[in-house]
Design an enzyme around this catalytic site. Structure first.
Site, PDB file in Angstrom:
ATOM      1  N   CYS A 114      19.985   8.574   8.295  1.00 47.42           N
ATOM      2  CA  CYS A 114      19.967   9.888   7.719  1.00 47.42           C
ATOM      3  C   CYS A 114      20.451   9.795   6.256  1.00 47.42           C
ATOM      4  CB  CYS A 114      20.809  10.879   8.466  1.00 47.42           C
ATOM      5  SG  CYS A 114      20.445  11.143  10.170  1.00 47.42           S
ATOM      6  N   HIS A 251      20.894  16.745   2.862  1.00 45.91           N
ATOM      7  CA  HIS A 251      20.263  16.231   4.211  1.00 45.91           C
ATOM      8  C   HIS A 251      20.357  17.366   5.109  1.00 45.91           C
ATOM      9  CE1 HIS A 251      19.514  14.049   7.938  1.00 45.91           C
ATOM     10  NE2 HIS A 251      20.718  14.226   8.117  1.00 45.91           N
ATOM     11  N   ASN A 281      16.563  18.019  12.007  1.00 46.73           N
ATOM     12  CA  ASN A 281      16.977  17.133  11.339  1.00 46.73           C
ATOM     13  C   ASN A 281      16.141  15.908  11.655  1.00 46.73           C
ATOM     14  OD1 ASN A 281      18.293  14.769  10.668  1.00 46.73           O
ATOM     15  ND2 ASN A 281      20.117  15.041  11.793  1.00 46.73           N
TER      16      ASN A 281
HETATM   17  O1  UT7 Z   1      21.948  13.635  10.648  1.00 49.07           O
HETATM   18  C1  UT7 Z   1      23.015  12.742  10.682  1.00 49.07           C
HETATM   19  C2  UT7 Z   1      24.364  13.625  10.815  1.00 49.07           C
HETATM   20  N1  UT7 Z   1      24.213  14.467  11.925  1.00 49.07           N
HETATM   21  C3  UT7 Z   1      25.313  15.341  12.210  1.00 49.07           C
HETATM   22  O2  UT7 Z   1      25.983  15.487  10.938  1.00 49.07           O
HETATM   23  C4  UT7 Z   1      25.276  16.117  13.141  1.00 49.07           C
HETATM   24  C5  UT7 Z   1      26.846  16.697  13.315  1.00 49.07           C
HETATM   25  N2  UT7 Z   1      27.073  17.614  14.556  1.00 49.07           N
HETATM   26  C6  UT7 Z   1      26.640  18.792  14.734  1.00 49.07           C
HETATM   27  O3  UT7 Z   1      25.791  19.303  14.133  1.00 49.07           O
HETATM   28  C7  UT7 Z   1      27.114  19.780  15.690  1.00 49.07           C
HETATM   29  O4  UT7 Z   1      28.331  18.929  16.152  1.00 49.07           O
HETATM   30  C8  UT7 Z   1      26.042  20.026  16.943  1.00 49.07           C
HETATM   31  C9  UT7 Z   1      25.181  20.848  16.828  1.00 49.07           C
HETATM   32  C10 UT7 Z   1      25.452  18.467  17.455  1.00 49.07           C
HETATM   33  C11 UT7 Z   1      26.952  20.517  18.219  1.00 49.07           C
HETATM   34  O5  UT7 Z   1      27.637  21.705  17.681  1.00 49.07           O
HETATM   35  P1  UT7 Z   1      29.124  21.759  17.996  1.00 49.07           P
HETATM   36  O6  UT7 Z   1      29.603  23.066  17.615  1.00 49.07           O
HETATM   37  O7  UT7 Z   1      29.881  20.659  17.461  1.00 49.07           O
HETATM   38  O8  UT7 Z   1      28.967  21.732  19.845  1.00 49.07           O
HETATM   39  P2  UT7 Z   1      30.048  20.698  20.745  1.00 49.07           P
HETATM   40  O9  UT7 Z   1      29.179  19.609  20.402  1.00 49.07           O
HETATM   41  O10 UT7 Z   1      31.544  20.943  20.501  1.00 49.07           O
HETATM   42  O11 UT7 Z   1      29.451  21.486  22.187  1.00 49.07           O
HETATM   43  C12 UT7 Z   1      29.812  22.726  22.445  1.00 49.07           C
HETATM   44  C13 UT7 Z   1      29.321  23.038  23.835  1.00 49.07           C
HETATM   45  C14 UT7 Z   1      29.503  21.998  24.758  1.00 49.07           C
HETATM   46  O12 UT7 Z   1      30.008  22.444  26.053  1.00 49.07           O
HETATM   47  P3  UT7 Z   1      31.603  22.711  26.672  1.00 49.07           P
HETATM   48  O13 UT7 Z   1      32.261  21.423  26.622  1.00 49.07           O
HETATM   49  O14 UT7 Z   1      32.248  23.600  25.550  1.00 49.07           O
HETATM   50  O15 UT7 Z   1      31.432  23.346  27.759  1.00 49.07           O
HETATM   51  C15 UT7 Z   1      28.316  21.323  25.029  1.00 49.07           C
HETATM   52  O16 UT7 Z   1      28.214  20.643  26.070  1.00 49.07           O
HETATM   53  O17 UT7 Z   1      27.987  23.276  23.704  1.00 49.07           O
HETATM   54  C16 UT7 Z   1      27.496  22.373  24.883  1.00 49.07           C
HETATM   55  N3  UT7 Z   1      26.034  22.189  24.452  1.00 49.07           N
HETATM   56  C17 UT7 Z   1      25.163  22.644  24.637  1.00 49.07           C
HETATM   57  N4  UT7 Z   1      24.849  23.943  25.264  1.00 49.07           N
HETATM   58  C18 UT7 Z   1      23.704  24.500  24.844  1.00 49.07           C
HETATM   59  C19 UT7 Z   1      25.863  20.886  23.716  1.00 49.07           C
HETATM   60  N5  UT7 Z   1      24.548  20.920  23.460  1.00 49.07           N
HETATM   61  C20 UT7 Z   1      24.026  21.993  23.944  1.00 49.07           C
HETATM   62  C21 UT7 Z   1      22.711  22.441  23.923  1.00 49.07           C
HETATM   63  N6  UT7 Z   1      22.401  23.948  24.760  1.00 49.07           N
HETATM   64  N7  UT7 Z   1      21.786  21.948  23.457  1.00 49.07           N
END
Ligand code: UT7
Length: 324
Positions: A114, A251, A281
């Site tokens: 990225c 980005h 992304n």
């Molecule tokens: O381009 C390269 C750089 N990329 C990045 O910088 C990406 C960085 N990370 C992010 O943008 C975020 O961490 C995400 C958008 C990927 C995720 O957001 P988050 O607020 O960090 O969520 P999380 O990973 O902590 O997940 C929260 C909950 C989890 O459930 P539990 O464990 O709380 O029950 C996940 O299993 O959301 C769940 N979850 C989803 N639920 C519905 C993860 N993906 C999904 C989904 N739909 N697609």
């Protein structure tokens, strides 16, 4: 007299197929609401069957050349930032070179995921400032849809396909922060973080392309801090301050990362180019796509001070300060 690498044209290409968040609800335990609120993404473009990274790169390159009023004879070389090449080799850049009908000069790919477009800009700037090239095409192009695991809701809802391109040309400057062109570059990487975002395959390991794997939450925590510090370093290297920024063109991974970084830099969101809602992304393509959008929407104007920053797999991250 100082040689500067100045933007002469910008172009973009997005595949025709637009996929809204609701599409994922049909086969995954996810929702439009979750995707919007956690990432800011509303829709993304996916390449058509048979449409490859080089095809999109060529479209974006033609658009950038047209905007610059230039042809391939005016270009000394092509740099393509991508992690999703058509083939392991040859480079996408050489494919673009031949598709554009260019039989002189050089072409190569840059792989920093990225952060790839920032790394490609840094290389292009060095080639121009050192006098090795007078004019270059710098392209970011990705088909991340080809390396997504459609059963992994934590990654497949986040990425999209597309390409953006810049023409950078040598111009004489005064050597001051008022010059047009690239004013500073800051590059960083730290391979200790490589398990935060990777593809679980490759030529020398599995012999297959593999799929994207991400520890999103841990990566998120690294992102705002590292993006802010690289932006501050690049600004200070150019003798500039947060207040001097007209536009952050970041980005586009997550609206919360974009907003968090802008807040730490003290720049209001009204001065940030945001495309993540439309594109998702697109990895190395996201910054040139956002630059092209910013220009097309009449926001970015000649003389504006722009800072672009990116972070991705590696981790690799960096920033470029340039005056449009
Ligand atoms: O381009 C390269 C750089 N990329 C990045 O910088 C990406 C960085 N990370 C992010 O943008 C975020 O961490 C995400 C958008 C990927 C995720 O957001 P988050 O607020 O960090 O969520 P999380 O990973 O902590 O997940 C929260 C909950 C989890 O459930 P539990 O464990 O709380 O029950 C996940 O299993 O959301 C769940 N979850 C989803 N639920 C519905 C993860 N993906 C999904 C989904 N739909 N697609």
């Amino acid at each position: 007299m100082t040689i500067r690498a100045v933007v002469e044209g910008v172009g973009q290409y997005l595949p025709e197929r637009i996929v809204p968040n609701a599409w994922f609800e049909e086969f995954l335990d996810t929702s439009d609401e979750w995707i919007r609120t956690r990432s800011g993404i509303e829709r993304r473009h996916f390449a058509a069957e048979g449409e490859n990274t080089s095809d999109m790169a060529v479209h974006a390159a033609r658009a950038a050349l047209a905007q610059a009023g230039l042809g391939v004879d005016d270009i000394d070389g092509i740099l393509v930032a991508t992690s999703t090449p058509d083939m392991t080799f040859p480079s996408v850049a050489t494919m673009v070179q031949s598709d554009l009908g260019m039989t002189h000069g050089f072409a190569f790919d840059v792989q920093a995921v990225c952060a790839g477009f920032i790394y490609a800009l840094a290389n292009a700037n060095a080639l121009i400032v050192s006098g090795q090239a007078k004019r270059l095409l710098i392209i970011g192009a990705e088909t991340f849809s080809r390396i997504l695991d459609w059963e992994d809701r934590a990654t497949c809802v986040l990425f999209g396909d597309g390409a953006g391109a810049l023409v950078l040309g040598a111009a004489e400057g005064e050597g001051t922060k008022d010059d047009r062109g690239i004013l500073s570059v800051d590059l960083n990487s730290d391979g200790r973080y490589r398990d935060l975002l990777y593809v679980d395959g490759g030529v020398s390991s599995t012999g297959s392309a593999g799929k994207v794997r991400m520890k999103g939450n841990a990566l998120f925590r690294q992102a705002v801090e590292k993006l802010t510090s690289t932006a501050e370093s690049a600004l200070s290297a150019a003798g500039l301050k947060d207040d001097d920024i007209n536009w952050i063109v970041p980005h586009q991974a997550n609206i919360r990362i974009i907003a968090g970084t802008a807040k730490k830099l003290g720049v209001p969101m009204s001065r940030v180019i945001v495309t993540v809602q439309e594109h998702g992304n697109t990895s190395a393509a996201s910054i040139p796509l956002a630059l092209a959008e910013g220009v097309a929407q009449g926001k970015i104007k000649r003389g504006d001070l722009i800072i672009s920053e990116a972070i991705g797999g590696g981790l690799a991250w960096g920033a470029v300060v340039l005056r449009w």
